[in-house]
Design an enzyme around this catalytic site. Structure first.
Site, PDB file in Angstrom:
ATOM      1  N   ILE A   1       0.831  -1.212   0.000  1.00 59.79           N
ATOM      2  CA  ILE A   1       0.000   0.000   0.000  1.00 59.79           C
ATOM      3  C   ILE A   1       0.863   1.259   0.000  1.00 59.79           C
ATOM      4  CG2 ILE A   1      -1.905  -1.230   1.096  1.00 59.79           C
ATOM      5  CD1 ILE A   1      -1.310   0.312   3.684  1.00 59.79           C
ATOM      6  N   GLY A   2       2.133   1.067  -0.352  1.00 61.24           N
ATOM      7  CA  GLY A   2       3.014   2.235  -0.443  1.00 61.24           C
ATOM      8  C   GLY A   2       3.923   2.394   0.757  1.00 61.24           C
TER       9      GLY A   2
ATOM     10  N   GLN B   1       7.898   6.408   6.907  1.00 68.89           N
ATOM     11  CA  GLN B   1       6.642   6.204   7.629  1.00 68.89           C
ATOM     12  C   GLN B   1       6.483   7.244   8.734  1.00 68.89           C
ATOM     13  OE1 GLN B   1       3.985   3.721   7.146  1.00 68.89           O
ATOM     14  NE2 GLN B   1       5.014   4.196   5.244  1.00 68.89           N
TER      15      GLN B   1
ATOM     16  N   GLU C   1       2.006   3.276  11.935  1.00 72.15           N
ATOM     17  CA  GLU C   1       1.066   4.296  12.390  1.00 72.15           C
ATOM     18  C   GLU C   1       1.550   5.084  13.603  1.00 72.15           C
ATOM     19  OE1 GLU C   1      -3.226   2.676  11.248  1.00 72.15           O
ATOM     20  OE2 GLU C   1      -1.997   1.185  12.214  1.00 72.15           O
TER      21      GLU C   1
HETATM   22 MO1  MOS Z   1      -4.672   1.196   9.341  1.00 73.06          MO
HETATM   23  S1  MOS Z   1      -5.931   2.680   9.926  1.00 73.06           S
HETATM   24  O1  MOS Z   1      -4.824   0.071  10.577  1.00 73.06           O
HETATM   25  O2  MOS Z   1      -5.082   0.734   7.793  1.00 73.06           O
END
Ligand code: MOS
Length: 711
Positions: A458-459, A611, A678
């Site tokens: 996903i990049g 990231q 994240e």
């Molecule tokens: Mo992430 S918000 O767990 O794709």
């Protein structure tokens, strides 16, 4: 060959800039048709009549689907976590603006788009509410990833006894993912089997929900994705538009492409819901925390459930004998929210970390010092010790890099010319999700290694990292290893979400590559096998290739998200920011940012760095720009486009200094890695809010901070 720990550039970078990387919307099939969704124009009510005659008579139109002619689909589905419970076009009832009421399928996109304008729907409108704060009294419990309520000790008594306490309400705003690539799918049925190429973060989850929806065996559903142009959570679930693409393909007996318009992206998948958080902190005069209470409320939809469990951030954060939390949701006439980059901790740290800053000022104690005095050595909510926690070093190193010791405490005390200067900080934390994963490794007679697994790119660098891991184990250069990914027919890998891919899928790759290496050594009868001889040993074995299966799973005592009962696995960080605010314009600008993070072993410092600066940018958006406003009288989003939804651009983002305190965490994974992606999107928002207070003396408890709030 040392490959893990090397800052290797993303292999997909070249493919993307040269145009060889394909996205779902790029797929062309013989006989391809095009579908366009017609969305409801009201947020609540019932369809009285649908006139599809004009649309059907349009040039190139093949079929118009409505609730009246779509065959009954299974439902409610037993999802989340893989999708919505409710699928569309199953009844005349409308529960949010934008909900699909028809799908037009035509020979070309232009013909479908034109005909869609001529689908005439008459509604009986019903009363509606889109503002969740109007329904605080109707808050309910819905299931989420985490417990809704926790309680240790007696918070009320501790607050009553506290030397200093803070109780305030904090709010975050609705935000959309706004991925560059809008949702896109191409579906085709052949011999009762569905082939779906779709922009998704989880091919296996999509398959599971589609199998249930169409009541067919999972193995008859084949979901594929090569590249995703931004997911951030909005492409995790199986969403109605993907299901409708498959329905349309079945109904017209031809392949169907369905690409959402930008405006439809706002209502066709979830968003990060606004939150209202009530935080109470109590402390002794020396700063020792005696009580933490964190409550949160978020909107969810009429038919589906989503819980933004904000206290996931505060539960493991600081040592305290008394700690309580609770999360509730409110049903409103909107599409259902969904995880968005750093769900739970991202919004949750806004509440707890601004409250900590407020407590620091109430105690006249440096905000960093307050955090150090309450450093948690075990999870205060459940008593589990932490694995390889190096947060203290993050604080110290971050403060050193930032020059925090030169900060003067008083708000408004640091100025330069017309600029008010604010320095703020916050703690970053994110629970580590761990998921079972499988991978296959093979080697041919030329010594070329292929790794297979159904993971997604996903990049974030997943492909590069998987190849790096295999290359290291097999002592090969990365050029000698390739990866096949993004297809349900490959060995099961988890959804690319929850920052779990490197450690979970990566550990399965590690296992597969290790088994392949062992098999080669057995063939050669030698521990000292040169990588150049791999192909030769495969040839001598008489086979065209050697194939082994690898797997990895969190230990048997782990819960559904992969947290072990005996240890608390989190990733950590400390974020420091400088804002400057022109005293006449009152527009906060972030001019400096330092983030020091601890996420176990860093497999690829370059992608890890990317990231973190990407996450930092999300945080700047959360603090100062991002907000999807609704018109609560009309019950719809005000602007469904990039003109009305602000996100940070390069000019909003200064050079960021991000780095890592590394320590392999083998309690988390065989790789020593923990969750990472994240983490960068946490803590930045509250650090900026705290810096704005330091600059101005104005305590803003609602994000994003707009200039009018500083007047
Ligand atoms: Mo992430 S918000 O767990 O794709």
């Amino acid at each position: 060959m040392k490959t893990i720990g090397k800052p290797i550039s993303r292999l997909d970078g070249t493919w993307k800039v040269t145009g060889s990387a394909h996205y779902a919307a790029d797929v062309v099939r013989p006989g391809l048709t095009h579908a366009v969704i017609v969305g409801a124009t009201i947020p609540a009510g019932e369809i009285i009549s649908i006139d599809t005659k004009t649309a059907e008579a349009g040039a190139g139109v093949i079929k118009v689907l409505t609730y009246q002619n779509v065959p009954k689909l299974a439902g409610p589905l037993d999802s989340p976590p893989a999708g919505q419970k409710m699928m569309p076009l199953q009844s005349p009832v409308v529960t949010f603006e934008g909900e699909p009421v028809a799908v037009v399928i035509a020979e070309t996109l232009e013909e479908a788009t034109e005909a869609a304008k001529h689908v005439r729907v008459d509604y009986r409108a019903a009363p509606f509410v889109t503002d969740y704060l109007q329904r605080r009294d109707q808050a309910i419990e819905v299931a989420g990833f985490f417990p809704n309520d926790t309680k240790v000790g007696d918070v009320a008594a501790a607050l009553a006894m506290a030397d200093r306490s803070v109780t305030e309400i904090y709010r975050t705003s609705d935000r959309h993912h706004n991925a560059m690539e809008p949702a896109a799918s191409v579906a085709e049925w052949r011999n009762g089997e569905l082939f779906l190429t779709t922009a998704t973060q989880g091919v296996q989850g999509n398959r599971a929900v589609l199998a249930q929806l169409f009541a067919v065996e999972p193995k008859r559903i084949h979901v594929n994705v090569d590249f995703v142009g931004g997911g951030f959570g909005c492409k995790g679930w199986l969403w109605p538009h993907q299901a409708l693409c498959a329905v349309a393909a079945r109904e017209v007996g031809r392949p169907v492409k369905l690409v959402l318009q930008r405006s439809q992206d706002f209502t066709s998948h979830g968003y990060q819901p606004a939150t209202e958080q009530t935080v109470s902190l109590g402390a002794k005069s020396d700063g020792t925390l005696t009580a933490v209470r964190h409550g949160s409320l978020n909107p969810t939809s009429i038919k589906d459930d989503y819980m933004e469990t904000c206290a996931t951030a505060s539960r493991p954060l600081y040592a305290t004998p008394n700690i309580e939390s609770s999360s509730r949701a409110v049903r409103v006439n909107r599409n259902v929210p969904t995880p968005m980059r750093a769900p739970h901790e991202g919004p949750g740290l806004v509440g707890i970390e601004i409250a900590m800053d407020e407590l620091a000022y109430a105690l006249n104690l440096d905000p960093l010092e307050l955090r150090l005095r309450n450093y948690a050595e075990k999870d205060p909510t459940d008593g589990r010790p932490f694995s390889a926690k190096r947060l203290r070093e993050c604080y110290t190193e971050g403060a050193r890099r930032f020059g925090w010791s030169r900060r003067t405490m008083a708000p408004g005390s640091m100025k330069e010319g017309n600029d008010l200067i604010g320095w703020g900080m916050a703690t970053a934390i994110m629970q580590t999700f761990r998921q079972p994963a499988k991978a296959r490794a093979s080697i041919d007679t030329d010594g070329l290694v292929t790794i297979e697994g159904s993971t997604q790119e996903i990049g974030t660098g997943s492909v590069t990292i998987a190849i790096q891991i295999a290359a290291e184990v097999l002592n090969l250069p990365v050029e000698r290893v390739q990866l096949k990914w993004g297809n349900t027919d490959l060995p099961d890998a988890p959804m690319t979400a929850g920052s779990t891919t490197t450690l979970s899928f990566g550990s399965a790759v590690h296992d597969a590559a290790s088994k392949l290496r062992d098999k080669l050594k057995t063939l050669a009868g030698s521990e000292e096998l040169a990588p150049e001889a791999y192909g030769e040993w495969v040839r001598r074995s008489g086979a065209t290739s050697l194939v082994v299966d690898g797997e990895w799973a969190p230990g048997g005592d782990s819960d559904a998200i992969g947290q072990p009962k005996t240890k608390a696995l989190n990733s950590y960080g400390a974020v420091f920011v400088e804002v400057r605010i022109d005293r006449d314009l009152l527009i906060p600008r972030v001019v400096r940012g330092v983030g020091v993070y601890n996420a176990g072993r860093i497999i690829n410092p370059k992608t890890a760095h990317s990231q973190m600066i990407g996450g930092f940018t999300w945080g700047i958006g959360q603090a100062l720009l991002e907000h999807t406003p609704m018109d609560h009288r009309l019950g719809r989003y005000l602007s469904k486009n990039f003109a009305g939804a602000l996100v940070p651009v390069n000019a909003d983002v200064p050079a960021l200094d991000v780095s890592f305190v590394e320590e392999p965490d083998f309690e988390s994974s065989v790789l020593g890695a923990r969750g990472i992606g994240e983490l960068g999107a946490t803590a930045v928002g509250p650090a900026i809010a705290n810096a704005v207070f330091h600059a101005t003396g104005k305590r803003v408890r609602e994000l994003p901070i707009r200039p009018e709030m500083l007047l």
